[in-house]
Write a protein that holds these residues in place. Structure first.
Motif, mmCIF file in Angstrom:
data_model
loop_
_atom_site.group_PDB
_atom_site.id
_atom_site.type_symbol
_atom_site.label_atom_id
_atom_site.label_comp_id
_atom_site.label_asym_id
_atom_site.label_seq_id
_atom_site.Cartn_x
_atom_site.Cartn_y
_atom_site.Cartn_z
ATOM 1 N N LEU A 124 0.830 -1.200 0.000
ATOM 2 C CA LEU A 124 0.000 0.000 0.000
ATOM 3 C C LEU A 124 0.872 1.261 0.000
ATOM 4 O O LEU A 124 0.548 2.258 -0.668
ATOM 5 C CB LEU A 124 -0.937 0.003 1.202
ATOM 6 C CG LEU A 124 -2.057 -1.039 1.174
ATOM 7 C CD1 LEU A 124 -2.779 -1.090 2.524
ATOM 8 C CD2 LEU A 124 -3.054 -0.742 0.048
ATOM 9 N N ALA A 125 1.985 1.200 0.738
ATOM 10 C CA ALA A 125 2.916 2.335 0.745
ATOM 11 C C ALA A 125 3.516 2.559 -0.639
ATOM 12 O O ALA A 125 3.646 3.698 -1.102
ATOM 13 C CB ALA A 125 4.023 2.094 1.774
ATOM 14 N N MET A 126 3.880 1.467 -1.308
ATOM 15 C CA MET A 126 4.410 1.573 -2.669
ATOM 16 C C MET A 126 3.397 2.229 -3.595
ATOM 17 O O MET A 126 3.752 3.066 -4.438
ATOM 18 C CB MET A 126 4.754 0.181 -3.207
ATOM 19 C CG MET A 126 5.882 -0.522 -2.508
ATOM 20 S SD MET A 126 6.031 -2.211 -3.163
ATOM 21 C CE MET A 126 7.226 -2.898 -2.028
ATOM 22 N N SER A 127 2.141 1.834 -3.443
ATOM 23 C CA SER A 127 1.083 2.384 -4.280
ATOM 24 C C SER A 127 0.974 3.891 -4.088
ATOM 25 O O SER A 127 0.857 4.657 -5.057
ATOM 26 C CB SER A 127 -0.239 1.702 -3.949
ATOM 27 O OG SER A 127 -1.294 2.227 -4.737
ATOM 28 N N GLU A 128 1.029 4.327 -2.827
ATOM 29 C CA GLU A 128 0.934 5.759 -2.551
ATOM 30 C C GLU A 128 2.174 6.502 -3.025
ATOM 31 O O GLU A 128 2.080 7.644 -3.481
ATOM 32 C CB GLU A 128 0.719 5.988 -1.051
ATOM 33 C CG GLU A 128 -0.591 5.424 -0.517
ATOM 34 C CD GLU A 128 -1.817 5.952 -1.258
ATOM 35 O OE1 GLU A 128 -1.774 7.083 -1.790
ATOM 36 O OE2 GLU A 128 -2.836 5.224 -1.300
ATOM 37 N N MET A 129 3.329 5.849 -2.944
ATOM 38 C CA MET A 129 4.546 6.473 -3.450
ATOM 39 C C MET A 129 4.440 6.735 -4.949
ATOM 40 O O MET A 129 4.862 7.790 -5.450
ATOM 41 C CB MET A 129 5.764 5.591 -3.160
ATOM 42 C CG MET A 129 7.074 6.146 -3.722
ATOM 43 S SD MET A 129 8.440 4.983 -3.571
ATOM 44 C CE MET A 129 8.808 5.147 -1.839
#
Length: 235
Positions: free
Chosen positions: A130-135
């Motif tokens: 999810l963090a990767m997606s937001e990045m």
């Protein structure tokens, strides 16, 4: 160079082979080996770097199909199955198919999830994806939120197993083994991503002084700083 070495140690990737019945039987006969099929792993590693350099659906489909077929072939060998499931997830993440990656994490029931990273390992990886997606959307606030959630799961696992974890730091970490080897990598890596290098260094220094951790182990953990969040999958 350090990044390449660490990648090679994390991914025991290896050339393409068709999934016919004869090949399946040949692979099944090698299930007791730590690296079930070096040719397949070699091909997956090559596809990984191709995907990093030139992301496209052709490479992604080839890699996911190959990793998926190997995970199916090794359904009865949990260690090998888990390795190929993680690699499939890795490629889906590189292809920005985050929902599909998370769905695999939710559906796969291999016991290696717990053995590798404890009862919260799936939650930790979901937070990271999810963090990767937001990045990728340049939403750094939500990126940090998900990294913080991942770190909180890691810290919860450490707190719940404090005595065992401390014993690992004293006895097993210097030998690059032990139940919590992935956990300490996660603790340092997510601390670095959330708080920066100075804080990660401080935590490592504290560990070193409290638990007599050799300097070479500390330096190897610092190599995690150089990893891209898209690359680092603890194994």
């Amino acid at each position: 160079m350090n990044k390449l070495v660490l990648l090679l140690s994390i991914f025991s990737f290896i050339c393409c082979s068709s999934k016919n019945s004869a090949r399946s039987e040949e692979i099944r006969s090698k299930q007791s080996q730590d690296i079930p099929d070096s040719l397949v792993d070699e091909k997956l590693l090559a596809l990984f770097f191709e995907m990093k350099d030139n992301p496209n659906t052709t490479i992604l489909d080839s890699a996911v199909s190959l990793a998926d077929s190997m995970a199916d072939i090794y359904m009865d060998d949990e260690r090998a199955h888990f390795k190929y499931v993680l690699q499939k997830i890795q490629f889906l993440v590189l292809g920005k198919q985050m929902d599909s990656a998370i769905d695999i994490i939710k559906r796969d029931n291999c016991s290696m999830w717990n053995k590798t990273g404890g009862p919260y390992f799936k939650d930790i990886l979901k937070c990271r994806i999810l963090a990767m997606s937001e990045m990728s959307k340049n939403n750094m606030h939500l990126y940090k939120t998900h990294i913080k959630e991942a770190l909180q799961f890691v810290e919860k696992y450490i707190t719940e197993n404090r005595k065992e974890y401390i014993s690992f730091l004293y006895n097993d970490l210097p030998h690059h083994k032990g139940k919590y080897y992935v956990t300490i990598q996660e603790y340092i890596y997510y601390s670095y991503l959330l708080y920066g290098e100075d804080e990660a260094d401080r935590r490592l220094k504290e560990y070193q002084e409290l638990y007599n951790i050799p300097e070479n182990n500390i330096e190897q953990l610092k190599l995690l700083y150089k990893m891209d969040i898209m690359d680092f999958f603890p194994m």
